[in-house]
Enzyme design. Structure first.
Site: not given
Length: 166
Positions: A75-77, A118, A132
């Site tokens: 639901l993030c713009h 973000e 990683d």
């Protein structure tokens, strides 16, 4: 505000309508750390990891993650970011604390909605990238303390994490 904005009056999840909100300058800073063995940190600092410049690649991964946040958080713009910066601080083991790399991620935009997610995404993915790249020598690394340190702009104003107010 005591309302979860991603739910409508029937309790259904929805994307918040930001169409009528004014474009304002917005910024957010998030941070976290990855704890590791001192020998792993020495490899990172020396730049002798078999995979190359660990922090340089982690920086690029964090920037890419900020730009792709809306692809992963439902639901993030999508946001037109004007700046993403990733900074690292190397912390030698001392006083019972593990060796670590701390990450600070800053995201900025001018728009109708904030950039907290973000910034949080950028910090987390930068740290995951370090994991990683170093997992071949240290699978026991721990990513911890991911948090929003501050946000500015928008109708809700500024937020500064209590640890930043001391």
């Amino acid at each position: 505000m005591n309302v979860l904005t991603h739910f409508d009056c029937e309790g259904q999840a929805h994307m918040v309508d930001v169409g009528a909100k004014p474009n304002t300058r917005r910024s957010a800073v998030a941070c976290g750390r990855i704890e590791m063995r001192p020998a792993t940190l020495a490899l990172i600092e020396a730049g002798t990891s078999a995979k190359g410049d660990v922090l340089g690649i982690a920086r690029i991964a964090g920037i890419q993650a900020a730009k792709r946040t809306s692809d992963l958080i439902p639901l993030c713009h999508p946001i037109a970011l004007t700046r993403v910066a990733i900074d690292f601080r190397v912390e030698a083991a001392a006083g019972g604390r593990a060796a670590a790399v701390s990450c600070s991620a800053t995201a900025e935009t001018t728009g109708p909605t904030g950039v907290e997610i973000e910034a949080l995404m950028a910090a987390q993915v930068a740290l995951l990238t370090i994991y990683d790249m170093c997992k071949a020598v240290d699978r026991g690394m721990v990513i911890a303390h991911i948090r929003l340190l501050e946000k500015h702009g928008g109708a809700s104003g500024s937020y500064v994490h209590p640890e930043m107010q001391a």
